[in-house]
Design an enzyme around this catalytic site. Sequence first.
Site, mmCIF file in Angstrom:
data_model
loop_
_atom_site.group_PDB
_atom_site.id
_atom_site.type_symbol
_atom_site.label_atom_id
_atom_site.label_comp_id
_atom_site.label_asym_id
_atom_site.label_seq_id
_atom_site.Cartn_x
_atom_site.Cartn_y
_atom_site.Cartn_z
ATOM 1 C CG HIS A 8 58.513 43.117 21.697
ATOM 2 N ND1 HIS A 8 59.653 43.775 20.609
ATOM 3 C CD2 HIS A 8 59.547 43.709 23.197
ATOM 4 C CE1 HIS A 8 60.350 44.356 20.721
ATOM 5 N NE2 HIS A 8 60.784 44.063 22.505
ATOM 6 C CD GLU A 34 39.470 42.006 47.079
ATOM 7 O OE1 GLU A 34 40.002 42.242 48.154
ATOM 8 O OE2 GLU A 34 39.051 40.331 46.452
ATOM 9 C CE LYS A 90 34.306 34.083 49.088
ATOM 10 N NZ LYS A 90 34.583 34.780 49.904
#
Lengths: 423, 423
Positions: A296, A275, A410
């Site tokens: 792995h 951010e 948003k």
Amino acid sequence: MFISTLGLAGFNTAEYAKLRLELEVAHAKLVEGDRKSQDNLGWMQPLDPDDEQVGKIIAAAEQIRRDADVLLVIGAGGSYLGARAGIEMLAGRSGTEILFLGHHLCTANLKEVFAKLKGRRVAVNVVSKSGTTLEPAIAFRLARRWMIDQYGVEEATRRIYVTTDPEKGALLAMAKKNGYKSFSIPERVGGRYSVLTVAGLLPMAVHGADIREMLRGAQEAARLYTNPRLEANTCYQYAVYRNFWYRNGKSIELLAGYDTRLRTLSDWWQQLFAESEGKDGKGIFPAVVQLTTDLHSVGQYIQQGPRHLLQTVLWVKQSDLNVTLPEMEDDLDGLGYLTGQDLHEINKRAFLGALTAHTNGGVPNVVLHLPDLTEQTIGHMFYFFMKACAVSSLLLGVNPFDQPGVEAYKRQMFHLLEERRTS
Amino acid sequence: MFISTLGLAGFNTAEYAKLRLELEVAHAKLVEGDRKSQDNLGWMQPLDPDDEQVGKIIAAAEQIRRDADVLLVIGAGGSYLGARAGIEMLAGRSGTEILFLGHHLCTANLKEVFAKLKGRRVAVNVVSKSGTTLEPAIAFRLARRWMIDQYGVEEATRRIYVTTDPEKGALLAMAKKNGYKSFSIPERVGGRYSVLTVAGLLPMAVHGADIREMLRGAQEAARLYTNPRLEANTCYQYAVYRNFWYRNGKSIELLAGYDTRLRTLSDWWQQLFAESEGKDGKGIFPAVVQLTTDLHSVGQYIQQGPRHLLQTVLWVKQSDLNVTLPEMEDDLDGLGYLTGQDLHEINKRAFLGALTAHTNGGVPNVVLHLPDLTEQTIGHMFYFFMKACAVSSLLLGVNPFDQPGVEAYKRQMFHLLEERRTS
């Protein structure tokens, strides 16, 4: 915090000299901003452990520990990741159990969390500056309903703790109207820099953390990392190092912890850097690996994929937990030569082996050596990363404290939600 | 599986035409290899649900469910991620609890897991082709010691299930010598392609999954995704799509799930693609985000960071869990207009909003629409990704089935461990 860097061939270049000059500017900017009490720089001076406010947080935590078997912490992003990171690193404390909600809209998880509350004494701590972020607002409404059904209005009110803006916002209004106890996140501290404020400290204290010790660690870090000399400031070294590599073609940074308790700390780090830096078309992509587990998994890619990676390793030096490899009569697993050895020592060999292999494979590595996972070290580390992130963002040429891109989805989402309302 | 792609401007290029031709070659190679029963292609024909072997797995699972409150599954990488993914997606089944160990060397987690076994009836399933991978070998030694101390040799033996190579290896030898019940991972199936063999199926069956249904889903997928026509084969579309973008500068793929139950599926996907593709200096970096959670974290970076990302979204269409937003007398949180709405519908609006915002922001998106999270869909999805990964790796020009880079750290680590032995 001791830091060691590997794969530094080519570090003595013009680019590096340029970065040193830019660092001086960034340093001066933060010092000056701090002196002037600028917006967004409130985190630079950690709370004094002896501050009256700290005493109030501890008293509230003690009340919650008496009243509740479970504390439901409701928050999204910076409003819960720091607390969760601290609690996971301090696993095994005997405090009240902490459950987290309000960072997603998944019904499966919501049902699961509420199912865990059944038959137990519950308190709620909602953490949100505005009170209108969708996920925590929805979770808090569900929690209020649940608490009122369970305890009635009066007792529910007594069990709800609000952490929010000191001056404004929906959550503050709700706390005032309903009489919830409320705590203030300092105005000059943004969400992702708030772990050492009441936002992170209250849940950690309920878990049983000694938050005064944590603040002492942060204060020590604040003192250490104001030193403008790069050679004496590991925090600045980390910021310069990652920007050096970013300018030299590394676009992904892996944070690799060798202790499973570092999982959420990595998520907190990812949020902090993504951010702060990911804007204006810039920024290293912060990714998380857990080792040895992911040797792995992503290990193959680290070793032989495109050379756009750098890796930052968190190594906890001391293990307070002794697990040794037991003897077995048969030695069919071929592990006989490790019998009686401490697993932490074996883990260390894996860490050193992977470090050499990855460095040889062309992945620059930096190691952050943590002496242990005590409150003091954790407070120190939180501060280390926040300051490194602010400096690193300034070196990158972006604002460390805004998040303009978060508004985009948003707007789209609220548009779609509003459509439903009118249809 | 329904697939929809966005941000495809520029898809009708010479590069795309070239990819179509390369796809034909990759398709022919897999068909031919399957016909000739080539090494590493055993996963292409999923087990028949009515196969005798499936009956044996189910019988063993039923025995474990009768004998144990907890099944400790020991394995690393492909030997546990598939099982864990299936179990998490089928959360809430009433089977025996499954705990995982043997994928790391962290003493804190080891202590935590063994502490959870106390006072409960335990069985163990160790999954390892060789038996000499360090982490599962160590965990299995600890588990054997614990089981023998708890139950004595005879009863411990009855409670240990070994899943390993049919012909060779330390674990097979140990199973024979000690009389452990053992199951065989087919020789022609590598670890990261083994989820639909006994490696994944036994733990999932113990959890309560209907593995016959899962295999039916996989068989349906196997039929669907042999269609050589790109327009009719969503699995090939996904493989072509990601390679198209890789060749056009996208170096990171985010797998984004909107359901918390998809967390380990994402880790399984990450291992599958990272180990298959990350070699010869090539490969998209596979990263995982959980939404909406990470809209408050990596979201800023996705929206406005460097444009080197593509995003693959997993959307589960149907929610079998109804959670609606309750009414509150006061409407101080401003959510009144959503009262009575199902949270899954609100989650869907967030998904669609973020999809539009990210696509507009210059991140190509592909959506994999899952009808639900039932066994059939899960089996279908496992197959979809394995086949897509094999095809995608061939398009990339690498071997989908080896992992030569994993040896590098092992050499270094064993060297350090051996040093200790002799010092």
